[in-house]
Design an enzyme around this catalytic site. Structure first.
Site, PDB file in Angstrom:
ATOM      1  N   LYS A  73      -7.004   6.461  10.873  1.00 30.08           N
ATOM      2  CA  LYS A  73      -8.418   6.421  11.288  1.00 30.08           C
ATOM      3  C   LYS A  73      -8.427   6.313  12.805  1.00 30.08           C
ATOM      4  CE  LYS A  73      -9.929   3.444   7.446  1.00 30.08           C
ATOM      5  NZ  LYS A  73     -10.462   2.092   7.159  1.00 30.08           N
ATOM      6  N   PHE A  88     -13.988   2.765   4.666  1.00 28.54           N
ATOM      7  CA  PHE A  88     -13.022   2.037   3.844  1.00 28.54           C
ATOM      8  C   PHE A  88     -12.614   2.897   2.652  1.00 28.54           C
ATOM      9  CE2 PHE A  88     -11.193  -1.108   1.074  1.00 28.54           C
ATOM     10  CZ  PHE A  88     -10.451  -1.843   1.973  1.00 28.54           C
ATOM     11  N   VAL A  89     -11.311   3.116   2.526  1.00 27.18           N
ATOM     12  CA  VAL A  89     -10.821   3.960   1.431  1.00 27.18           C
ATOM     13  C   VAL A  89      -9.900   3.186   0.493  1.00 27.18           C
ATOM     14  CG1 VAL A  89     -11.038   6.156   2.678  1.00 27.18           C
ATOM     15  CG2 VAL A  89      -8.925   4.835   2.892  1.00 27.18           C
ATOM     16  N   GLY A 122       0.779  -1.245   0.000  1.00 20.24           N
ATOM     17  CA  GLY A 122       0.000   0.000   0.000  1.00 20.24           C
ATOM     18  C   GLY A 122       0.803   1.284   0.000  1.00 20.24           C
ATOM     19  N   ASP A 125      -4.740   1.960  11.002  1.00 30.06           N
ATOM     20  CA  ASP A 125      -6.141   1.596  11.232  1.00 30.06           C
ATOM     21  C   ASP A 125      -6.292   1.123  12.680  1.00 30.06           C
ATOM     22  OD1 ASP A 125      -8.805   0.946  10.627  1.00 30.06           O
ATOM     23  OD2 ASP A 125      -8.286  -1.011   9.828  1.00 30.06           O
TER      24      ASP A 125
HETATM   25  P1  IMP Z   1      -3.796  -2.032  11.108  1.00 32.72           P
HETATM   26  O1  IMP Z   1      -2.843  -3.058  11.612  1.00 32.72           O
HETATM   27  O2  IMP Z   1      -5.222  -2.368  11.400  1.00 32.72           O
HETATM   28  O3  IMP Z   1      -3.466  -0.622  11.510  1.00 32.72           O
HETATM   29  O4  IMP Z   1      -3.748  -2.220   9.559  1.00 32.72           O
HETATM   30  C1  IMP Z   1      -3.316  -1.350   8.652  1.00 32.72           C
HETATM   31  C2  IMP Z   1      -3.447  -2.043   7.288  1.00 32.72           C
HETATM   32  O5  IMP Z   1      -4.801  -2.415   7.012  1.00 32.72           O
HETATM   33  C3  IMP Z   1      -3.049  -1.069   6.223  1.00 32.72           C
HETATM   34  O6  IMP Z   1      -1.688  -1.183   5.912  1.00 32.72           O
HETATM   35  C4  IMP Z   1      -3.926  -1.482   5.062  1.00 32.72           C
HETATM   36  O7  IMP Z   1      -3.287  -2.484   4.313  1.00 32.72           O
HETATM   37  C5  IMP Z   1      -5.154  -2.074   5.686  1.00 32.72           C
HETATM   38  N1  IMP Z   1      -6.275  -1.097   5.721  1.00 32.72           N
HETATM   39  C6  IMP Z   1      -6.805  -0.530   6.814  1.00 32.72           C
HETATM   40  N2  IMP Z   1      -7.792   0.317   6.489  1.00 32.72           N
HETATM   41  C7  IMP Z   1      -7.883   0.286   5.144  1.00 32.72           C
HETATM   42  C8  IMP Z   1      -8.747   0.972   4.184  1.00 32.72           C
HETATM   43  O8  IMP Z   1      -9.627   1.793   4.496  1.00 32.72           O
HETATM   44  N3  IMP Z   1      -8.521   0.671   2.880  1.00 32.72           N
HETATM   45  C9  IMP Z   1      -7.572  -0.200   2.470  1.00 32.72           C
HETATM   46  N4  IMP Z   1      -6.754  -0.851   3.318  1.00 32.72           N
HETATM   47  C10 IMP Z   1      -6.925  -0.618   4.638  1.00 32.72           C
HETATM   48 MG    MG Z   2      -0.917  -2.070   3.961  1.00 30.34          MG
END
Ligand code: IMP
Ligand code: MG
Length: 177
Positions: A132, A153-154, A42, A104
């Site tokens: 977020k 979700f983006v 990403g 996230d």
């Molecule tokens: P975390 O461990 O939940 O903070 O995950 C972060 C990862 O989840 C990011 O690197 C993204 O790959 C994925 N992710 C979280 N939210 C989104 C979204 O809104 N769109 C697309 N990928 C997301």
């Molecule tokens: Mg990612």
């Protein structure tokens, strides 16, 4: 399905340059390039633009990558994060900036930061384009943050839905309809 523009291409570009300036100001000039550690997949566009904005500020960068996958299953507190691709280089005594697309739940970055700190970098910071705050489960501090967004979700500018829309040049909210 529909896509609703959340952050325009121009706003992403402007903010990326500001973040490059923040990174540059936070790391003293040394004989070693700044190590930008992109989290695949990403972060690719963000990392690419950020690294060139740093060049415009006379800062050299080394580009490194890691790939991780996290399971957001029922065992919320365990938050398993698996390393699919580790770094190729040592980060010891280096100024490292983890470059991520979005913060996230916080599981991925809190785990990565702990794992990398053990390898004794000179400095270790997080630069994330998006965050977020409402979705946070694990507290983690990002030293550099582009935009706070609502818990929706983006996609775009590297972010995907099932491997699609990564090459959309702006950030959009994905509506299933
Ligand atoms: P975390 O461990 O939940 O903070 O995950 C972060 C990862 O989840 C990011 O690197 C993204 O790959 C994925 N992710 C979280 N939210 C989104 C979204 O809104 N769109 C697309 N990928 C997301
Ligand atoms: Mg990612």
């Amino acid at each position: 399905m529909s896509l609703e523009v959340l952050i325009s291409e121009a706003d992403v570009a402007r903010r990326t340059k500001e973040l490059a300036a923040e990174i540059s100001a936070s790391i003293p000039v040394s004989d070693q390039p700044i190590m930008l550690l992109g989290i695949l997949k990403g972060s690719v566009h963000f990392l690419s633009d950020l690294s060139r904005a740093l060049w415009a500020l006379d800062r050299e960068c080394q580009l490194e990558f890691m790939q991780v996958s996290s399971w957001h299953g029922e065992m919320a507190s365990s938050g398993i994060v698996q390393i699919k691709k580790d770094l190729d280089s040592s980060i010891e005594d280096r100024d490292v900036v983890i470059v991520e697309d979005i913060l996230d739940t916080g599981r991925t970055l809190s785990h990565l930061k702990e794992l990398l700190a053990v390898r004794r970098p000179r400095s270790l910071q997080i630069c994330t384009l998006l965050s977020k705050p409402e979705a946070r489960i694990v507290e983690v501090e990002a030293e550099m943050l582009g935009f706070e967004i609502p818990d929706k979700f983006v996609v775009g500018y590297g972010l995907d839905y099932d491997e699609r829309y990564r090459n959309l040049p702006y950030i959009a909210v994905y509506h299933q309809d």
